[in-house]
Write an enzyme that holds these catalytic residues in place. Structure first.
Site, PDB file in Angstrom:
ATOM      1  N   ARG A 144      25.624  51.609 -26.755  1.00  0.00           N
ATOM      2  CA  ARG A 144      26.149  53.375 -26.238  1.00  0.00           C
ATOM      3  C   ARG A 144      25.031  53.948 -25.831  1.00  0.00           C
ATOM      4  O   ARG A 144      23.948  54.189 -26.418  1.00  0.00           O
ATOM      5  CB  ARG A 144      26.688  53.637 -27.526  1.00  0.00           C
ATOM      6  CG  ARG A 144      27.032  55.136 -27.710  1.00  0.00           C
ATOM      7  CD  ARG A 144      27.482  55.677 -29.009  1.00  0.00           C
ATOM      8  NE  ARG A 144      27.231  57.011 -29.356  1.00  0.00           N
ATOM      9  CZ  ARG A 144      27.557  57.916 -30.479  1.00  0.00           C
ATOM     10  NH1 ARG A 144      28.414  57.172 -31.246  1.00  0.00           N
ATOM     11  NH2 ARG A 144      26.961  58.949 -30.610  1.00  0.00           N
ATOM     12  N   GLU A 162      23.263  53.357 -30.317  1.00  0.00           N
ATOM     13  CA  GLU A 162      22.920  54.310 -29.430  1.00  0.00           C
ATOM     14  C   GLU A 162      21.397  54.660 -28.894  1.00  0.00           C
ATOM     15  O   GLU A 162      20.510  54.025 -29.550  1.00  0.00           O
ATOM     16  CB  GLU A 162      23.796  55.394 -29.868  1.00  0.00           C
ATOM     17  CG  GLU A 162      22.963  56.220 -31.036  1.00  0.00           C
ATOM     18  CD  GLU A 162      24.035  56.909 -32.192  1.00  0.00           C
ATOM     19  OE1 GLU A 162      23.445  58.028 -32.621  1.00  0.00           O
ATOM     20  OE2 GLU A 162      25.106  56.659 -32.331  1.00  0.00           O
ATOM     21  N   GLU A 215      29.608  57.420 -24.290  1.00  0.00           N
ATOM     22  CA  GLU A 215      29.899  58.761 -25.135  1.00  0.00           C
ATOM     23  C   GLU A 215      29.968  59.981 -24.404  1.00  0.00           C
ATOM     24  O   GLU A 215      29.179  60.375 -23.254  1.00  0.00           O
ATOM     25  CB  GLU A 215      28.947  58.890 -26.441  1.00  0.00           C
ATOM     26  CG  GLU A 215      29.366  59.969 -27.390  1.00  0.00           C
ATOM     27  CD  GLU A 215      30.394  59.493 -28.107  1.00  0.00           C
ATOM     28  OE1 GLU A 215      31.747  59.601 -27.701  1.00  0.00           O
ATOM     29  OE2 GLU A 215      30.458  59.453 -29.459  1.00  0.00           O
ATOM     30  N   HIS A 236      27.858  48.885 -32.723  1.00  0.00           N
ATOM     31  CA  HIS A 236      27.277  49.768 -31.693  1.00  0.00           C
ATOM     32  C   HIS A 236      25.950  50.389 -32.138  1.00  0.00           C
ATOM     33  O   HIS A 236      25.753  50.825 -33.146  1.00  0.00           O
ATOM     34  CB  HIS A 236      28.259  50.450 -30.974  1.00  0.00           C
ATOM     35  CG  HIS A 236      28.939  51.720 -31.786  1.00  0.00           C
ATOM     36  ND1 HIS A 236      27.879  52.810 -32.063  1.00  0.00           N
ATOM     37  CD2 HIS A 236      29.839  52.020 -32.310  1.00  0.00           C
ATOM     38  CE1 HIS A 236      28.535  53.882 -32.887  1.00  0.00           C
ATOM     39  NE2 HIS A 236      29.675  53.175 -33.179  1.00  0.00           N
ATOM     40  N   ASP A 246      27.322  63.769 -40.166  1.00  0.00           N
ATOM     41  CA  ASP A 246      26.628  62.767 -39.433  1.00  0.00           C
ATOM     42  C   ASP A 246      25.440  63.409 -38.790  1.00  0.00           C
ATOM     43  O   ASP A 246      25.594  63.622 -37.269  1.00  0.00           O
ATOM     44  CB  ASP A 246      27.684  62.291 -38.426  1.00  0.00           C
ATOM     45  CG  ASP A 246      27.251  61.100 -37.562  1.00  0.00           C
ATOM     46  OD1 ASP A 246      26.074  60.435 -38.080  1.00  0.00           O
ATOM     47  OD2 ASP A 246      27.833  60.686 -36.928  1.00  0.00           O
ATOM     48  N   ASN A 300      35.799  56.249 -27.047  1.00  0.00           N
ATOM     49  CA  ASN A 300      35.682  56.947 -28.522  1.00  0.00           C
ATOM     50  C   ASN A 300      36.723  58.036 -28.465  1.00  0.00           C
ATOM     51  O   ASN A 300      36.378  59.224 -27.909  1.00  0.00           O
ATOM     52  CB  ASN A 300      34.213  57.316 -28.686  1.00  0.00           C
ATOM     53  CG  ASN A 300      34.163  57.680 -30.060  1.00  0.00           C
ATOM     54  OD1 ASN A 300      34.650  56.868 -31.109  1.00  0.00           O
ATOM     55  ND2 ASN A 300      33.015  58.439 -30.731  1.00  0.00           N
ATOM     56  N   CYS A 313      26.211  63.401 -34.891  1.00  0.00           N
ATOM     57  CA  CYS A 313      27.170  63.016 -34.116  1.00  0.00           C
ATOM     58  C   CYS A 313      27.299  63.119 -32.766  1.00  0.00           C
ATOM     59  O   CYS A 313      26.856  64.277 -32.209  1.00  0.00           O
ATOM     60  CB  CYS A 313      28.451  63.886 -34.832  1.00  0.00           C
ATOM     61  SG  CYS A 313      30.134  63.672 -34.111  1.00  0.00           S
ATOM     62  N   TYR A 368      37.222  49.483 -37.668  1.00  0.00           N
ATOM     63  CA  TYR A 368      36.166  50.217 -37.157  1.00  0.00           C
ATOM     64  C   TYR A 368      35.592  51.053 -38.286  1.00  0.00           C
ATOM     65  O   TYR A 368      36.217  51.786 -38.756  1.00  0.00           O
ATOM     66  CB  TYR A 368      36.338  50.939 -36.029  1.00  0.00           C
ATOM     67  CG  TYR A 368      34.998  52.015 -35.628  1.00  0.00           C
ATOM     68  CD1 TYR A 368      33.782  51.336 -35.086  1.00  0.00           C
ATOM     69  CD2 TYR A 368      35.010  53.254 -35.756  1.00  0.00           C
ATOM     70  CE1 TYR A 368      32.784  52.142 -34.781  1.00  0.00           C
ATOM     71  CE2 TYR A 368      33.846  53.966 -35.457  1.00  0.00           C
ATOM     72  CZ  TYR A 368      32.703  53.349 -35.111  1.00  0.00           C
ATOM     73  OH  TYR A 368      31.723  54.398 -34.530  1.00  0.00           O
ATOM     74  N   ASP A 423      24.364  53.498 -35.823  1.00  0.00           N
ATOM     75  CA  ASP A 423      23.562  54.924 -35.237  1.00  0.00           C
ATOM     76  C   ASP A 423      22.493  54.224 -34.140  1.00  0.00           C
ATOM     77  O   ASP A 423      22.906  53.639 -33.134  1.00  0.00           O
ATOM     78  CB  ASP A 423      22.863  55.273 -36.429  1.00  0.00           C
ATOM     79  CG  ASP A 423      23.903  55.899 -37.328  1.00  0.00           C
ATOM     80  OD1 ASP A 423      24.860  56.542 -37.179  1.00  0.00           O
ATOM     81  OD2 ASP A 423      23.693  55.714 -38.694  1.00  0.00           O
TER      82      ASP A 423
END
Length: 314
Positions: free
Chosen positions: A157, A112, A189, A110, A56, A211, A120, A41, A85
């Site tokens: 995500r 989000e 998440e 992935h 992040d 995660n 983050c 990953y 992202d």
């Protein structure tokens, strides 16, 4: 031709938990590949910190992330799942984002549902876009996959659980909508305890990611057998190589500051104790020699005669 996406799908179909260590550059990826994992990953946090020196917090750009992902995938022999992202814009931006990651050759990504700039998934202040807009972005990603590389894996995500006023119910409803829109895998998440993880496993109607952030984040330490029993298919350890790099380099340089020669000796000894061979072997010089032998004129090999350095069968 079999793609890394095809290989990733095959490994998902084995019905066993895929443990994916996070790496932040081709070097840490090469180490992970040497140790041996079925999937690796690429962390967004670690990429941002190692590549541009920022956390992040939405500072790194799509080309920087894709360049890193492509270089990592080139260096390893197993599929890479890469952080994409929030797709770097709206649904039309997602179209280009997915096309570029497919061109980079990775196994999957992935995406989000955070607003821009994103941050983050284990820090305060996150916000998510409206559900309808998020579904449209996943549908766009799925259409690009179907057009360009059907094997490519789309992981959708949601960060809805961790937003102000967010709920686990909203997160579950969102990822189920993402799966209906064409996502291959769901990623909620930020569940905060084992009870929430069990509930996600029961309520989400498709393959699942967990995660595993550890003490840096809000998600709990859990037993991997429990995750598998609850219905999870992939577990990411996103910052394992980044934290390891910071901790070990800090320890070594702290000794170095007091005694550079002794510190260098200790680092040499520690490296010699690993099973990767010499640095030159690990980095790929033997393969370079094979290329030279295959494609360069015989006279070019005269440069090795009388020269100084590791032989490497030169």
């Amino acid at each position: 031709m079999t793609t890394y996406g095809d290989t990733l799908r095959d490994r998902l179909a084995r019905d066993e938990l895929l443990v994916c260590p996070g790496v932040h550059d081709p070097l840490t990826a090469a180490v992970a590949d040497h140790v041996g994992f079925d999937v690796i990953y690429m962390t967004g946090y670690g990429t941002s910190l190692s590549k541009i020196g920022y956390p992040d917090g939405g500072f790194i750009t799509m080309p920087e992330m894709i360049e890193n992902a492509g270089n990592i995938q080139e260096r390893i022999d197993v599929p890479l799942i890469a952080d994409a992202d929030n797709g770097y814009g709206n649904a039309t931006n997602v179209i280009r984002t997915v096309r570029e990651y497919i061109k980079a050759g990775v196994g999957g990504i992935h995406i989000e549902d955070q607003t821009f700039p994103k941050r983050c998934g284990h820090t305060k202040g996150r916000q998510v876009i409206p559900r309808e807009e998020a579904v449209g972005k996943i549908a766009a990603a799925a259409d690009v996959r179907d057009e360009r590389d059907e094997g490519f894996v789309i992981i959708a995500r949601t960060d809805a659980r961790g937003t102000g006023g967010g709920s686990l119910d909203e997160g579950i409803e969102r990822v189920n909508a993402f799966l209906d829109a064409g996502a291959d895998v769901a990623f909620v998440e930020g569940p905060t305890d084992e009870a929430e993880l069990e509930r996600v496993g029961r309520a989400v109607e498709g393959p699942l990611v967990y995660n595993f952030v550890g003490d840096l984040g809000t998600s709990p330490y859990v037993d991997l057998d429990d995750l598998e029993s609850w219905g999870f298919d992939i577990v990411l350890f996103p910052i394992v190589s980044t934290l390891s790099t910071i901790a070990n380099v800090h320890a070594d340089l702290s000794v170095f500051a007091d005694d550079p020669v002794e510190s260098m000796r200790r680092v040499d000894e520690a490296f010699s104790g690993t099973p990767v061979g010499s640095l030159h072997e690990f980095s790929g010089f033997p393969e370079v020699l094979e290329w030279e032998s295959a494609y360069l004129p015989e006279s070019d090999r005269e440069k090795y005669e009388g020269s100084i350095g590791d032989e490497l069968d030169g």
